[in-house]
Design a protein around this motif. Sequence first.
Motif, PDB file in Angstrom:
ATOM      1  N   GLY A 278       0.803  -1.223   0.000  1.00 28.78           N
ATOM      2  CA  GLY A 278       0.000   0.000   0.000  1.00 28.78           C
ATOM      3  C   GLY A 278       0.825   1.256   0.000  1.00 28.78           C
ATOM      4  N   ALA A 279       2.148   1.105  -0.253  1.00 28.21           N
ATOM      5  CA  ALA A 279       3.032   2.270  -0.226  1.00 28.21           C
ATOM      6  C   ALA A 279       3.159   2.929  -1.593  1.00 28.21           C
ATOM      7  CB  ALA A 279       4.413   1.871   0.284  1.00 28.21           C
ATOM      8  N   ALA A 280       2.588   2.319  -2.624  1.00 29.98           N
ATOM      9  CA  ALA A 280       2.677   2.885  -3.984  1.00 29.98           C
ATOM     10  C   ALA A 280       1.290   2.864  -4.618  1.00 29.98           C
ATOM     11  CB  ALA A 280       3.657   2.106  -4.842  1.00 29.98           C
ATOM     12  N   SER A 281       1.051   3.874  -5.439  1.00 34.74           N
ATOM     13  CA  SER A 281      -0.255   3.956  -6.099  1.00 34.74           C
ATOM     14  C   SER A 281      -0.264   3.088  -7.359  1.00 34.74           C
ATOM     15  CB  SER A 281      -0.566   5.411  -6.457  1.00 34.74           C
ATOM     16  OG  SER A 281       0.358   5.876  -7.430  1.00 34.74           O
ATOM     17  N   SER A 282      -1.466   2.807  -7.814  1.00 31.62           N
ATOM     18  CA  SER A 282      -1.596   2.026  -9.066  1.00 31.62           C
ATOM     19  C   SER A 282      -1.059   2.814 -10.261  1.00 31.62           C
ATOM     20  CB  SER A 282      -3.059   1.644  -9.284  1.00 31.62           C
ATOM     21  OG  SER A 282      -3.872   2.807  -9.372  1.00 31.62           O
ATOM     22  N   ARG A 283      -1.151   4.130 -10.176  1.00 33.97           N
ATOM     23  CA  ARG A 283      -0.631   4.964 -11.269  1.00 33.97           C
ATOM     24  C   ARG A 283       0.881   4.808 -11.393  1.00 33.97           C
ATOM     25  NH1 ARG A 283      -1.313  11.573 -11.797  1.00 33.97           N
ATOM     26  NH2 ARG A 283      -0.067  11.773 -13.734  1.00 33.97           N
ATOM     27  N   ASP A 284       1.587   4.840 -10.265  1.00 37.14           N
ATOM     28  CA  ASP A 284       3.038   4.680 -10.287  1.00 37.14           C
ATOM     29  C   ASP A 284       3.411   3.294 -10.811  1.00 37.14           C
ATOM     30  OD1 ASP A 284       3.354   7.222  -9.298  1.00 37.14           O
ATOM     31  OD2 ASP A 284       3.491   6.551  -7.192  1.00 37.14           O
ATOM     32  N   LEU A 285       2.620   2.277 -10.420  1.00 32.16           N
ATOM     33  CA  LEU A 285       2.897   0.918 -10.905  1.00 32.16           C
ATOM     34  C   LEU A 285       2.715   0.822 -12.410  1.00 32.16           C
ATOM     35  CD1 LEU A 285       3.538  -2.036 -10.301  1.00 32.16           C
ATOM     36  CD2 LEU A 285       1.083  -2.412  -9.880  1.00 32.16           C
ATOM     37  N   ASP A 286       1.663   1.453 -12.923  1.00 29.47           N
ATOM     38  CA  ASP A 286       1.432   1.424 -14.384  1.00 29.47           C
ATOM     39  C   ASP A 286       2.557   2.132 -15.142  1.00 29.47           C
ATOM     40  OD1 ASP A 286      -0.910   0.070 -13.990  1.00 29.47           O
ATOM     41  OD2 ASP A 286      -2.201   1.858 -14.118  1.00 29.47           O
ATOM     42  N   GLN A 287       3.042   3.226 -14.614  1.00 32.59           N
ATOM     43  CA  GLN A 287       4.129   3.951 -15.270  1.00 32.59           C
ATOM     44  C   GLN A 287       5.402   3.100 -15.291  1.00 32.59           C
ATOM     45  OE1 GLN A 287       4.003   7.082 -16.800  1.00 32.59           O
ATOM     46  NE2 GLN A 287       6.020   6.345 -17.543  1.00 32.59           N
ATOM     47  N   THR A 288       5.670   2.410 -14.186  1.00 32.21           N
ATOM     48  CA  THR A 288       6.871   1.566 -14.106  1.00 32.21           C
ATOM     49  C   THR A 288       6.775   0.415 -15.109  1.00 32.21           C
ATOM     50  OG1 THR A 288       7.080   2.115 -11.743  1.00 32.21           O
ATOM     51  CG2 THR A 288       8.326   0.212 -12.567  1.00 32.21           C
ATOM     52  N   ARG A 289       5.597  -0.158 -15.212  1.00 31.72           N
ATOM     53  CA  ARG A 289       5.407  -1.241 -16.188  1.00 31.72           C
ATOM     54  C   ARG A 289       5.617  -0.736 -17.617  1.00 31.72           C
ATOM     55  NH1 ARG A 289      -0.062  -4.014 -13.578  1.00 31.72           N
ATOM     56  NH2 ARG A 289       1.041  -5.288 -12.002  1.00 31.72           N
ATOM     57  N   SER A 290       5.110   0.452 -17.926  1.00 33.31           N
ATOM     58  CA  SER A 290       5.271   1.023 -19.261  1.00 33.31           C
ATOM     59  C   SER A 290       6.747   1.273 -19.566  1.00 33.31           C
ATOM     60  CB  SER A 290       4.492   2.337 -19.364  1.00 33.31           C
ATOM     61  OG  SER A 290       4.715   2.954 -20.616  1.00 33.31           O
ATOM     62  N   ASP A 291       7.479   1.791 -18.555  1.00 32.94           N
ATOM     63  CA  ASP A 291       8.909   2.030 -18.780  1.00 32.94           C
ATOM     64  C   ASP A 291       9.642   0.725 -19.053  1.00 32.94           C
ATOM     65  OD1 ASP A 291       8.433   4.700 -18.322  1.00 32.94           O
ATOM     66  OD2 ASP A 291       9.105   4.653 -16.220  1.00 32.94           O
ATOM     67  N   HIS A 292       9.248  -0.328 -18.367  1.00 31.96           N
ATOM     68  CA  HIS A 292       9.905  -1.625 -18.563  1.00 31.96           C
ATOM     69  C   HIS A 292       9.603  -2.198 -19.952  1.00 31.96           C
ATOM     70  CE1 HIS A 292      11.709  -5.430 -17.638  1.00 31.96           C
ATOM     71  NE2 HIS A 292      10.558  -6.083 -17.823  1.00 31.96           N
ATOM     72  N   VAL A 293       8.375  -2.054 -20.419  1.00 31.68           N
ATOM     73  CA  VAL A 293       8.016  -2.540 -21.758  1.00 31.68           C
ATOM     74  C   VAL A 293       8.802  -1.794 -22.835  1.00 31.68           C
ATOM     75  CG1 VAL A 293       6.160  -2.686 -23.449  1.00 31.68           C
ATOM     76  CG2 VAL A 293       5.739  -3.353 -21.073  1.00 31.68           C
ATOM     77  N   GLN A 294       8.906  -0.464 -22.694  1.00 27.76           N
ATOM     78  CA  GLN A 294       9.641   0.321 -23.689  1.00 27.76           C
ATOM     79  C   GLN A 294      11.126  -0.038 -23.687  1.00 27.76           C
ATOM     80  OE1 GLN A 294       8.767   4.562 -23.667  1.00 27.76           O
ATOM     81  NE2 GLN A 294       6.742   4.161 -22.763  1.00 27.76           N
ATOM     82  N   ALA A 295      11.689  -0.249 -22.526  1.00 26.03           N
ATOM     83  CA  ALA A 295      13.099  -0.633 -22.439  1.00 26.03           C
ATOM     84  C   ALA A 295      13.313  -2.010 -23.055  1.00 26.03           C
ATOM     85  CB  ALA A 295      13.552  -0.617 -20.971  1.00 26.03           C
ATOM     86  N   GLY A 296      12.340  -2.890 -22.876  1.00 28.78           N
ATOM     87  CA  GLY A 296      12.446  -4.228 -23.467  1.00 28.78           C
ATOM     88  C   GLY A 296      12.402  -4.181 -24.989  1.00 28.78           C
ATOM     89  N   ALA A 297      11.558  -3.299 -25.521  1.00 30.53           N
ATOM     90  CA  ALA A 297      11.464  -3.170 -26.971  1.00 30.53           C
ATOM     91  C   ALA A 297      12.772  -2.648 -27.563  1.00 30.53           C
ATOM     92  CB  ALA A 297      10.305  -2.248 -27.337  1.00 30.53           C
ATOM     93  N   GLU A 298      13.378  -1.649 -26.905  1.00 27.02           N
ATOM     94  CA  GLU A 298      14.652  -1.103 -27.388  1.00 27.02           C
ATOM     95  C   GLU A 298      15.763  -2.141 -27.281  1.00 27.02           C
ATOM     96  OE1 GLU A 298      17.450   1.626 -28.880  1.00 27.02           O
ATOM     97  OE2 GLU A 298      15.259   1.458 -28.994  1.00 27.02           O
TER      98      GLU A 298
END
Length: 388
Positions: free
Chosen positions: A164-184
């Motif tokens: 409960g220390a992180a919001s769902s918005r922050d989690l979604d942003q982190t997931r998006s950054d990981h997907v983009q890094a994986g594509a590169e």
Amino acid sequence: MQGEDHAANAWGRSFLWGGMLFGLVLLVALLTHGFGLLGDAKPSESEAPPIVRQGDRIVVPEKSPLRNRLSVSPVRAESINAKLVLPAMVESDPARTAAVLTPLGGRILELKAGLGDRVRKGQVLAVIDSADLAQAYEDYDKAADAFELTRKNLERQEGQFKLGAASSRDLDQTRSDHVQAGAEYARTQARLKVLGVAAIAGKRSSLLAVEAPVGGSITTLSVARGNMINDPTQPIMTIADLSTVWVTALVAEKDLAHVARDQDAEVELAAYPGRMLHGKVLFVSDVIEPDSRRDKLRIAFPNPDSTLKPNMFTTVTLLGEKQTRLLLPTSALLMNNDRTTVFVATAPWTFERRTVHAVLDEGTTVALDSGVEAGEQVVVKGGILLND
């Protein structure tokens, strides 16, 4: 009285001599047909006209000297396979021809194959010192590091979200950054794979080997050792697989109706007199060449011993269906203005001019497709005497 008698005798003598002179002239005129000046004199048989025109017909009179100088012969009908002879050339098959490109720019350090060499698929053709290869390695390292960092951030963010220390918005942003890094990261891996190099640390080099995409013969070479390659889209050489080649023939527009796919063909090569190749038309182009106004047809031949070399001159003979053609000696043909004509006998020693169309000339014989019928008698010798 004596004067009068003397005058009478003088006049009588003048009359007598004048009458004798007139009689002599009359006798000579009768013997010479009036010195040729009398219009009612009949010509002798030796002076008969050589020809007599009766409308469109030409009659050779009985006593004409032309009768001994004219010869006639019947039109012959012959059943043959129609043939069309075409100029042609040996070409490489475009589907078996490859342009060799360098994946990156750089300087050519080694050239391991030359013009005319036969190479196999995967053989090293050239070695290039490329700064762009070092950049590709650097891009790969950056993408790998970013991918690993975003993976760790995602694990950390997911743990905090469970507490409960992180919001769902922050989690979604982190997931998006990981997907983009994986594509590169995947893109840089694919880039190195295309270049034919490995991303293993410690084995990296700026030297790039250019390999043959197909096996065959090097037909063009446009670089030399030490050249700088600035445009990787320009081929450095061309490789053609000549195990199968094309014979490309040019067909005039007027002959297009007589060619078709799968038609039997014979090919004679100038380089090998007496050698005849047999094949079938592979295809006929749908486009007329704008400069020559001719169409192209191609015949494929196996070439295991490489005796058929691109740009060789050949002659293609297309074999069509059996057809009947009319034959005459070429001596029967006469030119009348812009027409080709013959004289046909319509009755004994009576002739008329016919316009004919010759389709094939074979030495002393010509084939016709119009103007005469089989069996008709045609002047084959001396026709020029009627061609006035």
